[in-house]
Scaffold this motif. Sequence first.
Motif, mmCIF file in Angstrom:
data_model
loop_
_atom_site.group_PDB
_atom_site.id
_atom_site.type_symbol
_atom_site.label_atom_id
_atom_site.label_comp_id
_atom_site.label_asym_id
_atom_site.label_seq_id
_atom_site.Cartn_x
_atom_site.Cartn_y
_atom_site.Cartn_z
ATOM 1 N N SER A 1 34.501 40.855 40.899
ATOM 2 C CA SER A 1 34.204 39.655 41.683
ATOM 3 C C SER A 1 35.462 38.816 41.892
ATOM 4 O O SER A 1 35.617 38.178 42.929
ATOM 5 N N VAL A 2 36.374 38.831 40.906
ATOM 6 C CA VAL A 2 37.632 38.091 41.065
ATOM 7 C C VAL A 2 38.464 38.732 42.169
ATOM 8 O O VAL A 2 39.001 38.038 43.043
ATOM 9 N N ASN B 1 31.321 44.578 50.831
ATOM 10 C CA ASN B 1 31.042 45.041 49.472
ATOM 11 C C ASN B 1 32.203 44.781 48.518
ATOM 12 O O ASN B 1 31.990 44.447 47.360
ATOM 13 N N TRP B 2 33.438 44.924 48.998
ATOM 14 C CA TRP B 2 34.589 44.584 48.157
ATOM 15 C C TRP B 2 34.555 43.109 47.799
ATOM 16 O O TRP B 2 34.744 42.733 46.652
ATOM 17 N N ASP C 1 35.170 48.439 44.624
ATOM 18 C CA ASP C 1 36.550 48.049 44.883
ATOM 19 C C ASP C 1 37.265 49.143 45.658
ATOM 20 O O ASP C 1 36.863 50.295 45.637
ATOM 21 N N PRO C 2 38.333 48.754 46.349
ATOM 22 C CA PRO C 2 39.078 49.757 47.109
ATOM 23 C C PRO C 2 39.876 50.655 46.182
ATOM 24 O O PRO C 2 40.308 50.224 45.113
ATOM 25 N N VAL D 1 50.286 40.543 51.778
ATOM 26 C CA VAL D 1 50.246 39.965 50.437
ATOM 27 C C VAL D 1 50.620 41.054 49.429
ATOM 28 O O VAL D 1 50.565 42.233 49.735
ATOM 29 N N SER D 2 50.971 40.624 48.240
ATOM 30 C CA SER D 2 51.279 41.594 47.190
ATOM 31 C C SER D 2 50.003 41.964 46.447
ATOM 32 O O SER D 2 49.042 41.185 46.423
ATOM 33 N N ILE D 3 50.002 43.115 45.847
ATOM 34 C CA ILE D 3 48.865 43.517 45.018
ATOM 35 C C ILE D 3 48.717 42.534 43.863
ATOM 36 O O ILE D 3 47.604 42.174 43.488
ATOM 37 N N ASP D 4 49.839 42.055 43.333
ATOM 38 C CA ASP D 4 49.799 41.074 42.253
ATOM 39 C C ASP D 4 48.955 39.864 42.614
ATOM 40 O O ASP D 4 48.220 39.340 41.789
ATOM 41 N N SER D 5 49.075 39.411 43.858
ATOM 42 C CA SER D 5 48.357 38.200 44.260
ATOM 43 C C SER D 5 46.841 38.383 44.221
ATOM 44 O O SER D 5 46.103 37.405 44.131
ATOM 45 N N LEU D 6 46.382 39.625 44.266
ATOM 46 C CA LEU D 6 44.944 39.878 44.208
ATOM 47 C C LEU D 6 44.427 40.057 42.784
ATOM 48 O O LEU D 6 43.241 39.909 42.531
ATOM 49 N N PHE D 7 45.327 40.356 41.844
ATOM 50 C CA PHE D 7 44.898 40.657 40.483
ATOM 51 C C PHE D 7 45.346 39.663 39.420
ATOM 52 O O PHE D 7 44.652 39.464 38.443
ATOM 53 N N LEU D 8 46.525 39.098 39.592
ATOM 54 C CA LEU D 8 47.092 38.271 38.534
ATOM 55 C C LEU D 8 46.720 36.805 38.683
ATOM 56 O O LEU D 8 46.637 36.286 39.794
#
Length: 84
Positions: free
Chosen positions: A6-7, A39-40, A46-47, A61-68
């Motif tokens: 969800s995050v 759904n994502w 998740d993708p 955007v960076s992948i970091d911005s979606l996870f960190l």
Amino acid sequence: MRYDLSVLGERLSEERKRKGYTQERLAEALYMERKTIRNWERGHNDPDLILLVCVCEVLDVSIDSLFLENPTESHKIPHSPMVK
């Protein structure tokens, strides 16, 4: 390491809207159906890594911005003694 889908979905939605994309437009840019994006964003799934890279390229955007929590921080993996 586990993460909350969800995050990821919330951050993906925020970045998509910040860049002016609708779910439909993002789906078209990625050659997929809108329901996949939905759904994502809802955290239902998740993708995979390749799609995630494509999403990040489209949204710039960076992948970091979606996870960190704080993507500006440096999160380096410690060097392994087996790697030179």
